[in-house]
Design a protein around this motif. Sequence first.
Motif, PDB file in Angstrom:
ATOM      1  N   SER A 158       0.909  -1.074   0.029  1.00 22.76           N
ATOM      2  CA  SER A 158       0.051  -0.049   0.176  1.00 22.76           C
ATOM      3  C   SER A 158       0.712   1.115  -0.002  1.00 22.76           C
ATOM      4  O   SER A 158       2.009   0.984   0.286  1.00 22.76           O
ATOM      5  N   ALA A 159       0.391   2.386  -0.335  1.00 20.61           N
ATOM      6  CA  ALA A 159       1.084   3.666  -0.343  1.00 20.61           C
ATOM      7  C   ALA A 159       1.330   3.915   1.099  1.00 20.61           C
ATOM      8  O   ALA A 159       2.219   4.652   1.368  1.00 20.61           O
ATOM      9  N   THR A 160       0.185   3.555   2.041  1.00 25.20           N
ATOM     10  CA  THR A 160       0.513   4.012   3.335  1.00 25.20           C
ATOM     11  C   THR A 160       1.829   3.209   4.111  1.00 25.20           C
ATOM     12  O   THR A 160       2.618   3.823   4.551  1.00 25.20           O
ATOM     13  N   LEU A 218       4.869   5.217   2.727  1.00 23.86           N
ATOM     14  CA  LEU A 218       5.052   6.388   3.407  1.00 23.86           C
ATOM     15  C   LEU A 218       5.684   5.974   4.775  1.00 23.86           C
ATOM     16  O   LEU A 218       6.564   6.726   5.136  1.00 23.86           O
ATOM     17  N   THR A 236      -6.053  16.585   3.272  1.00 26.03           N
ATOM     18  CA  THR A 236      -5.668  15.075   2.909  1.00 26.03           C
ATOM     19  C   THR A 236      -6.258  14.047   3.485  1.00 26.03           C
ATOM     20  O   THR A 236      -6.979  14.206   4.330  1.00 26.03           O
ATOM     21  N   PHE A 237      -6.113  12.777   2.996  1.00 34.05           N
ATOM     22  CA  PHE A 237      -6.508  11.523   3.721  1.00 34.05           C
ATOM     23  C   PHE A 237      -5.489  11.280   4.813  1.00 34.05           C
ATOM     24  O   PHE A 237      -4.082  11.792   4.945  1.00 34.05           O
ATOM     25  N   ALA A 281      -4.011   8.944   5.947  1.00 31.97           N
ATOM     26  CA  ALA A 281      -2.625   8.098   5.592  1.00 31.97           C
ATOM     27  C   ALA A 281      -1.382   8.850   5.534  1.00 31.97           C
ATOM     28  O   ALA A 281      -0.287   8.682   6.174  1.00 31.97           O
ATOM     29  N   SER A 282      -1.524  10.120   4.683  1.00 29.42           N
ATOM     30  CA  SER A 282      -0.457  11.258   4.766  1.00 29.42           C
ATOM     31  C   SER A 282       0.227  11.393   6.153  1.00 29.42           C
ATOM     32  O   SER A 282       1.225  11.713   6.285  1.00 29.42           O
ATOM     33  N   ASP A 291       3.841  12.520  -0.854  1.00 31.76           N
ATOM     34  CA  ASP A 291       2.505  11.758  -0.980  1.00 31.76           C
ATOM     35  C   ASP A 291       1.995  11.780  -2.448  1.00 31.76           C
ATOM     36  O   ASP A 291       1.320  12.961  -2.720  1.00 31.76           O
ATOM     37  N   ALA A 334       0.031   9.733  -4.106  1.00 33.21           N
ATOM     38  CA  ALA A 334      -0.959   8.894  -4.257  1.00 33.21           C
ATOM     39  C   ALA A 334      -1.837   9.141  -5.511  1.00 33.21           C
ATOM     40  O   ALA A 334      -2.479   8.518  -6.124  1.00 33.21           O
ATOM     41  N   HIS A 335      -1.809  10.467  -5.888  1.00 38.40           N
ATOM     42  CA  HIS A 335      -2.802  10.735  -7.032  1.00 38.40           C
ATOM     43  C   HIS A 335      -2.103  11.322  -8.204  1.00 38.40           C
ATOM     44  O   HIS A 335      -2.654  11.766  -9.032  1.00 38.40           O
ATOM     45  N   SER A 391       0.185   5.267  -5.035  1.00 38.23           N
ATOM     46  CA  SER A 391      -0.723   4.311  -4.503  1.00 38.23           C
ATOM     47  C   SER A 391      -1.179   3.712  -5.764  1.00 38.23           C
ATOM     48  O   SER A 391      -1.566   4.439  -6.848  1.00 38.23           O
ATOM     49  N   TYR A 397      -4.016   1.787  -5.054  1.00 37.31           N
ATOM     50  CA  TYR A 397      -5.180   1.332  -4.419  1.00 37.31           C
ATOM     51  C   TYR A 397      -6.416   1.358  -5.632  1.00 37.31           C
ATOM     52  O   TYR A 397      -6.128   1.926  -6.767  1.00 37.31           O
ATOM     53  N   LYS A 455      -7.177   4.586  -7.840  1.00 34.77           N
ATOM     54  CA  LYS A 455      -6.303   5.512  -8.060  1.00 34.77           C
ATOM     55  C   LYS A 455      -6.066   5.373  -9.539  1.00 34.77           C
ATOM     56  O   LYS A 455      -6.583   4.512 -10.350  1.00 34.77           O
ATOM     57  N   GLY A 468      -1.743  -1.651  -3.232  1.00 38.10           N
ATOM     58  CA  GLY A 468      -0.325  -1.557  -3.697  1.00 38.10           C
ATOM     59  C   GLY A 468       0.101  -0.252  -3.707  1.00 38.10           C
ATOM     60  O   GLY A 468      -0.540   0.773  -3.624  1.00 38.10           O
TER      61      GLY A 468
HETATM   62  C1  LIG Z   1      -5.184   6.783  -1.281  1.00 34.95           C
HETATM   63  C2  LIG Z   1      -4.365   7.667  -0.487  1.00 34.95           C
HETATM   64  C3  LIG Z   1      -3.107   7.250   0.501  1.00 34.95           C
HETATM   65  C4  LIG Z   1      -3.226   5.883   0.675  1.00 34.95           C
HETATM   66  O1  LIG Z   1      -3.030   4.667  -0.326  1.00 34.95           O
HETATM   67  P1  LIG Z   1      -2.927   3.336   0.019  1.00 34.95           P
HETATM   68  O2  LIG Z   1      -2.483   2.767  -1.266  1.00 34.95           O
HETATM   69  O3  LIG Z   1      -4.534   2.989   0.197  1.00 34.95           O
HETATM   70  O4  LIG Z   1      -2.261   3.136   1.247  1.00 34.95           O
HETATM   71  C5  LIG Z   1      -2.405   8.109   0.803  1.00 34.95           C
HETATM   72  N1  LIG Z   1      -2.539   9.234   0.702  1.00 34.95           N
HETATM   73  C6  LIG Z   1      -3.471   9.808  -0.281  1.00 34.95           C
HETATM   74  C7  LIG Z   1      -3.612  11.415  -0.374  1.00 34.95           C
HETATM   75  C8  LIG Z   1      -4.363   9.001  -0.742  1.00 34.95           C
HETATM   76  O5  LIG Z   1      -5.209   9.419  -1.573  1.00 34.95           O
END
Ligand SMILES: *Cc1c(COP(=O)(O)O)cnc(C)c1O
Length: 387
Positions: free
Chosen positions: A61-63, A66, A87-88, A90-91, A159, A161-162, A184, A186, A189, A196
């Motif tokens: 995962s991106a989490t 990070l 943000t989400f 996870a950041s 981050d 992810a986008h 990310s 996910y 995405k 992943g």
């Molecule tokens: C989706 C997302 C994440 C986390 O990604 P995962 O792969 O689900 O862990 C982190 N930061 C942002 C901004 C996201 O949109």
Amino acid sequence: MTMHDAKFLPFALPEIGEEEIAEVVATLRSGWLTTGPRARQFEQDFSAWLGGGVESIAVNSATAGLHLALEAVGVGPGDEVITTTHTFTASAEVARYLGADIVLVDVCRDTLCIDPALVERAITPRTKAIIPVHLGGRAADMQALLAIARRYRLRVVEDAAHSLPATSGGKLIGTLDSDATIFSFYANKTITTGEGGMLVTRNSEIATRARTMRLHGISRDAFDRFIAKVPSWYYEIVAPGFKYNLTDVAAAIGIHQLKKAHAFRERRAAIAAQYDQGLAGTGLVLPPQAPPGDVHAWHLYVVQLGSQARTTRDEFVERMFAQGVGMSVHYIPLHLQPYWRDTYRLTPAMFPVSHSVYERTASLPIYTRMSDADVERVVAAVKVALR
Ligand SMILES: *Cc1c(COP(=O)(O)O)cnc(C)c1O
């Protein structure tokens, strides 16, 4: 209505082709399911695709990516890590895994990304790292952020992810001078492996540490060094690592998704252009554009109700759903989330830009499987919803 109702347009849908399906089937038949040849190929393809001499470390995962990046740059108890409230979670949560404190700052009104001036003001002797978020695939002001990081000797973990693919100053996100960049994969995405992520860095020490910590603290170096001389059961644990490796089943999807990343982006950019045109004059504030010459990944199409709007955001979203259009909100800012609000005693007044954007913002569907007619339908629904 459900996702399978033909009349309902979901907020997001992945685009999985026959190539991905065939590669997954081949992986299943191969007898090697977990991290192996396909994960390695995905990493190599990813580095080659980005160019710029980076190393890629596939994670689940991106989490996880990070977390590994912050661990690798040495974030620990007593440190502060600066990121955006917009943000989400996870950041930000990854700093807490390591016992560090999060310092949230507001965003720029024009980009909705972290405000470099506020980052500079938030720096203390405890500050260790900055985590910019490229909201919706529009890059944060990386030139300013990297200059601040250099001046104060801070680490930068993007981050991203986008933002596959997006550029900043003409360079692909992932190849800038930050310490590490995390993508990310996910399900919703810009490219996906179901779950992943990819940690990308040009710093070989960070790469080595992240690789080790990705899989239980098993020292690959020791493993590789000794494998020729001792039976293959031998390995060495050099740290209490994590279980963050990407499976070959997931990597099989990623190998083919990556090849389509530019084509996917072009389709999303065309949808964004169709929205821009269709929604002009509706009073909606349209999403931030990338600076001239730069590439916007268009992961999200974020609109804001204008000051003259006759509806609230909540009504607007409800009216879109009532017309069969899936919507989302990016983001409920972290300063409103109970954990972050209560841990750091945060109030909306500390984040005036993010807060006012939040109250007026909603995200329209933007993904490759939408037809031009789908986009037109969303435009028409927006006009009805704003009445
Ligand atoms: C989706 C997302 C994440 C986390 O990604 P995962 O792969 O689900 O862990 C982190 N930061 C942002 C901004 C996201 O949109």
